[in-house]
Design a protein around this motif. Sequence first.
Motif, PDB file in Angstrom:
ATOM      1  N   ASN A  18       0.841  -1.197   0.000  1.00 29.42           N
ATOM      2  CA  ASN A  18       0.000   0.000   0.000  1.00 29.42           C
ATOM      3  C   ASN A  18       0.875   1.244   0.000  1.00 29.42           C
ATOM      4  O   ASN A  18       1.891   1.303   0.697  1.00 29.42           O
ATOM      5  CB  ASN A  18      -0.921   0.020   1.217  1.00 29.42           C
ATOM      6  CG  ASN A  18      -2.091  -0.933   1.080  1.00 29.42           C
ATOM      7  OD1 ASN A  18      -2.182  -1.664   0.092  1.00 29.42           O
ATOM      8  ND2 ASN A  18      -2.972  -0.951   2.052  1.00 29.42           N
ATOM      9  N   GLY A  29       1.082   5.440   0.505  1.00 31.96           N
ATOM     10  CA  GLY A  29       0.438   6.608   1.088  1.00 31.96           C
ATOM     11  C   GLY A  29       1.174   7.873   0.711  1.00 31.96           C
ATOM     12  O   GLY A  29       2.396   7.937   0.806  1.00 31.96           O
ATOM     13  N   ILE A  53       0.327  10.403   4.153  1.00 32.70           N
ATOM     14  CA  ILE A  53      -0.149   9.551   5.238  1.00 32.70           C
ATOM     15  C   ILE A  53       0.786   8.347   5.353  1.00 32.70           C
ATOM     16  O   ILE A  53       1.243   7.806   4.340  1.00 32.70           O
ATOM     17  CB  ILE A  53      -1.607   9.094   4.998  1.00 32.70           C
ATOM     18  CG1 ILE A  53      -2.130   8.297   6.197  1.00 32.70           C
ATOM     19  CG2 ILE A  53      -1.745   8.302   3.705  1.00 32.70           C
ATOM     20  CD1 ILE A  53      -3.627   8.027   6.119  1.00 32.70           C
ATOM     21  N   PRO A 112      -1.550   4.092   4.934  1.00 33.62           N
ATOM     22  CA  PRO A 112      -2.565   4.131   3.871  1.00 33.62           C
ATOM     23  C   PRO A 112      -3.611   3.037   4.028  1.00 33.62           C
ATOM     24  O   PRO A 112      -3.291   1.906   4.380  1.00 33.62           O
ATOM     25  CB  PRO A 112      -1.742   3.959   2.598  1.00 33.62           C
ATOM     26  CG  PRO A 112      -0.458   3.311   3.032  1.00 33.62           C
ATOM     27  CD  PRO A 112      -0.202   3.818   4.407  1.00 33.62           C
ATOM     28  N   LYS A 113      -4.868   3.404   3.729  1.00 36.71           N
ATOM     29  CA  LYS A 113      -5.992   2.478   3.863  1.00 36.71           C
ATOM     30  C   LYS A 113      -6.357   1.791   2.552  1.00 36.71           C
ATOM     31  O   LYS A 113      -7.347   1.073   2.491  1.00 36.71           O
ATOM     32  CB  LYS A 113      -7.208   3.226   4.413  1.00 36.71           C
ATOM     33  CG  LYS A 113      -7.032   3.768   5.823  1.00 36.71           C
ATOM     34  CD  LYS A 113      -8.282   4.519   6.271  1.00 36.71           C
ATOM     35  CE  LYS A 113      -8.217   4.927   7.734  1.00 36.71           C
ATOM     36  NZ  LYS A 113      -7.167   5.904   8.015  1.00 36.71           N
ATOM     37  N   LEU A 118      -3.559   2.914  -2.982  1.00 37.39           N
ATOM     38  CA  LEU A 118      -3.057   4.285  -3.041  1.00 37.39           C
ATOM     39  C   LEU A 118      -3.972   5.152  -2.193  1.00 37.39           C
ATOM     40  O   LEU A 118      -5.181   5.189  -2.410  1.00 37.39           O
ATOM     41  CB  LEU A 118      -3.022   4.810  -4.477  1.00 37.39           C
ATOM     42  CG  LEU A 118      -2.634   6.286  -4.633  1.00 37.39           C
ATOM     43  CD1 LEU A 118      -1.230   6.535  -4.094  1.00 37.39           C
ATOM     44  CD2 LEU A 118      -2.737   6.730  -6.080  1.00 37.39           C
ATOM     45  N   HIS A 119      -3.385   5.821  -1.216  1.00 36.63           N
ATOM     46  CA  HIS A 119      -4.160   6.680  -0.318  1.00 36.63           C
ATOM     47  C   HIS A 119      -3.499   8.051  -0.319  1.00 36.63           C
ATOM     48  O   HIS A 119      -2.339   8.203   0.066  1.00 36.63           O
ATOM     49  CB  HIS A 119      -4.159   6.087   1.099  1.00 36.63           C
ATOM     50  CG  HIS A 119      -5.055   6.809   2.061  1.00 36.63           C
ATOM     51  ND1 HIS A 119      -5.416   6.275   3.284  1.00 36.63           N
ATOM     52  CD2 HIS A 119      -5.672   8.021   1.994  1.00 36.63           C
ATOM     53  CE1 HIS A 119      -6.199   7.127   3.923  1.00 36.63           C
ATOM     54  NE2 HIS A 119      -6.364   8.193   3.157  1.00 36.63           N
ATOM     55  N   ALA A 158      -5.463  12.961   9.161  1.00 33.93           N
ATOM     56  CA  ALA A 158      -6.158  11.706   8.895  1.00 33.93           C
ATOM     57  C   ALA A 158      -7.292  11.490   9.893  1.00 33.93           C
ATOM     58  O   ALA A 158      -7.158  11.775  11.087  1.00 33.93           O
ATOM     59  CB  ALA A 158      -5.177  10.544   8.961  1.00 33.93           C
TER      60      ALA A 158
END
Length: 276
Positions: free
Chosen positions: A143, A145, A148, A151-152, A155-156, A162
Amino acid sequence: FYGRHADGSGGSLEVGASIAALADANWNGGAGTAYGRLEFKTANGGAPATKMTLDSDGLLTMAGGITVGVNDTGHDVKFFGATSGSYMLWDESEDEFIITGPNSIFKIFENANDDVRFGTWTGDALSLITNGSRRLTVLSGGNVGIGITAPKGKLHVLDGIAASYTPDSEADTVVIESATAGGISLIGTGTGANERQQLLFGVTGDVTGAKVAWDSNNSHMAIGTTSTSNFLKLISGDGVEAVRITAGQDIGIGTTSPSSLLDVRGAAGAAGILTL
């Protein structure tokens, strides 16, 4: 250190190198307060010149370059840190530069004359930093970020602080989060047909099944399907279908099977189905 030529020629001994412990400018002769340095000198056809100095602060200074393992494969260059298990290593046999800490390993290497790769070799994240702050983070699972560190999604992108939430599992490939008014801009900078900007939706068998497009050249916005058998529906409330436009362009309100160009239906006995 004195010596003669390697072939035995020459007469008297010549100065070849020296090691000297010297007082520097801060030397004052007081007990426990002396400042000194250690100098290593070598000569090359003239008076010996300083090639390496170790000062009282532990700073090691070398003149010229440092060459290790020339024409001798299999040699490594290691710099050990103060923490146990920490070091930097150049592995000549693998053409790898490695930084090892107590809990992580970082490598830079060329992959089979193809590309240069770098990253962690443990379960740690990799971050790019500017001005002392982490700007882009890649977790061990892949993942990514931006703005951030946790990341959730794949791609975050975060603008601001947040929040605590979990994105829908069917829509977390890309997560755009903003603590202020934000969004995504599609800007056409071409002319004519090249001004058109669009989002396409599809599957492997139909990569343009539906789209949202803005065509500035023809002054219209298009939202809908692009396959002959597909239909468009509008939903409201808790995902309840309110309007359907069939593939034949019939419009149904209150029905999913309109039988005319405009088919409006209500519940049995309901008043006020259509108000003009």
